[in-house]
Write a protein that holds these residues in place. Structure first.
Motif, PDB file in Angstrom:
ATOM      1  N   UNK A  26      18.410 101.384  17.059  1.00  0.00           N
ATOM      2  CA  UNK A  26      19.474 101.929  16.439  1.00  0.00           C
ATOM      3  C   UNK A  26      19.949 103.212  17.285  1.00  0.00           C
ATOM      4  N   UNK A  27      18.873 104.010  17.760  1.00  0.00           N
ATOM      5  CA  UNK A  27      19.364 105.320  18.177  1.00  0.00           C
ATOM      6  C   UNK A  27      19.970 104.839  19.605  1.00  0.00           C
ATOM      7  N   UNK A  28      19.478 103.889  20.275  1.00  0.00           N
ATOM      8  CA  UNK A  28      20.005 103.256  21.801  1.00  0.00           C
ATOM      9  C   UNK A  28      21.454 103.084  21.537  1.00  0.00           C
TER      10      UNK A  28
ATOM     11  N   UNK B  13      24.893  97.800  17.028  1.00  0.00           N
ATOM     12  CA  UNK B  13      26.178  98.376  17.530  1.00  0.00           C
ATOM     13  C   UNK B  13      27.541  98.034  16.811  1.00  0.00           C
ATOM     14  N   UNK B  14      27.716  96.912  16.188  1.00  0.00           N
ATOM     15  CA  UNK B  14      28.756  96.567  15.431  1.00  0.00           C
ATOM     16  C   UNK B  14      28.854  97.225  14.104  1.00  0.00           C
TER      17      UNK B  14
ATOM     18  N   UNK C  81      20.379 112.706  13.412  1.00  0.00           N
ATOM     19  CA  UNK C  81      21.836 112.584  12.835  1.00  0.00           C
ATOM     20  C   UNK C  81      22.064 111.010  12.566  1.00  0.00           C
ATOM     21  N   UNK C  82      21.527 110.214  13.439  1.00  0.00           N
ATOM     22  CA  UNK C  82      21.722 108.695  13.305  1.00  0.00           C
ATOM     23  C   UNK C  82      21.208 108.254  11.875  1.00  0.00           C
TER      24      UNK C  82
ATOM     25  N   UNK D 141      19.077  97.447   9.719  1.00  0.00           N
ATOM     26  CA  UNK D 141      18.954  96.218  10.766  1.00  0.00           C
ATOM     27  C   UNK D 141      18.718  95.138   9.820  1.00  0.00           C
ATOM     28  N   UNK D 142      18.883  94.119  10.441  1.00  0.00           N
ATOM     29  CA  UNK D 142      18.685  92.568   9.566  1.00  0.00           C
ATOM     30  C   UNK D 142      17.057  92.354  10.281  1.00  0.00           C
TER      31      UNK D 142
END
Length: 334
Positions: A150-152, A180-181, A291-292, A303-304
């Motif tokens: 996620x953070x990436x 990302x989407x 923040x993310x 996430x799935x």
């Protein structure tokens, strides 16, 4: 003693393993691991693909758990508080990068799974500065992958001040790409998914893509010339990067998040002519991670995941290695 699962040779099966972590440092916390995601980086480290793995090796750097103990100088976290830990388990806190808030670029940073034991275990230790509290309304069972995957994908949106009017494309709809989407859509951008899999086209749309381009069709790629402000490359295989560069607008950016091991074959002249950038970034700082997490909570981004018990770790790793995981795998201590 901490019970964990460790490999004793490159590519080896993980086996039950116990180790003595020693006394708790004044600036450390011990986290009782509840859930731990599996990242492709864990596989790379397991096989020593990067030449830095030390054995016995305990993977796991997408950790969700509760604070079980804390050092004398830890004042920002409380016993029993639910937290997460990602790629970094500590920073020097004195270099220019740390003092500038770019802890993730600290040259002396400590990785959670390099030279220390990770989260495929009942507990893990880390410096308190690298541990981030989990928002109350994020699902703890699926949040682990946010601390790496996620953070990436979120970090470049912050680092490059991507405006909500930008046109963003994502190469690869997998562990990184499916996140990302979601983040780019919630950021306000017009989002396009690049995929070679017809099976993923409808799912890409459901995850936030406004459009999908089939990369097996050179006509579709050619028709996208001069379209994107930012392309996030989440794959770890070699592609025709010049074809993707041609889809960038002037001052556009091709940004690498996946790690292709082959050198990049890129024509410089089109980059110069359009003043384009080719770049890459790692995970974010603790502040950016916080923040993310707030952004994910606000926009219901998750996430799935596929779930396995911690004692099914070898089955879970085999599932990830097969490329069939959809889209992240999380281990649970029960």
């Amino acid at each position: 003693m901490i019970k964990a699962y460790a490999a004793f040779e490159p590519g080896g099966k993980l086996q039950p393993f116990e180790y003595d972590p020693g006394s708790l440092d004044d600036h450390e916390v011990e986290i009782a691991v509840e859930h731990c995601g599996i990242c492709h980086s864990d596989l790379s480290m397991l096989h020593n693909d990067w030449g830095i793995t030390q054995y016995p090796f305990v993977p796991g750097h997408e950790i969700i758990g509760t604070i079980a103990a804390k050092g004398a100088h830890v004042h920002n976290l409380s016993i029993g508080q639910r937290v997460g830990l990602g790629w970094h388990a500590g920073y020097c806190m004195t270099c220019h990068s740390c003092l500038s808030g770019d802890h993730n670029l600290c040259a002396q940073s400590e990785s959670t799974i390099v030279g220390r034991h990770g989260g495929f275990s009942e507990a893990v230790r880390a410096k308190a500065a690298s541990v981030v509290a989990l928002p109350d309304n994020l699902d703890a069972q699926s949040a682990g992958p946010l601390f790496c995957g996620g953070i990436t994908v979120f970090n470049p949106l912050v680092q490059y001040n991507i405006p909500p009017t930008a046109k963003v494309a994502v190469i690869g709809i997998g562990g990184l790409g499916h996140l990302a989407l979601q983040f780019a859509k919630a950021w306000g951008c017009h989002v396009t998914a690049f995929t070679s899999s017809e099976d993923k086209q409808q799912e890409a749309l459901s995850l936030g893509a406004h459009a999908v381009l089939n990369t097996k069709n050179p006509e579709e790629l050619a028709a996208a010339a001069n379209r994107f402000d930012l392309i996030l490359a989440t794959v770890n295989v070699k592609l025709d990067w010049n074809a993707y560069l041609a889809t960038l607008r002037p001052k556009g950016r091709l940004h690498f998040l996946g790690v292709p091991l082959e050198p990049l074959d890129i024509n410089v002249f089109p980059m110069i002519a359009n003043q384009c950038d080719v770049s890459g970034s790692p995970v974010g700082s603790p502040a950016t991670i916080a923040t993310m997490l707030q952004f994910a909570e606000q926009h219901k981004i998750a996430p799935i995941v596929e779930s396995f018990r911690m004692d099914q770790v070898n089955e879970a790793l085999a599932r990830l290695a097969s490329g069939k995981a959809k889209y992240r795998i999380v281990l649970h201590n029960r």
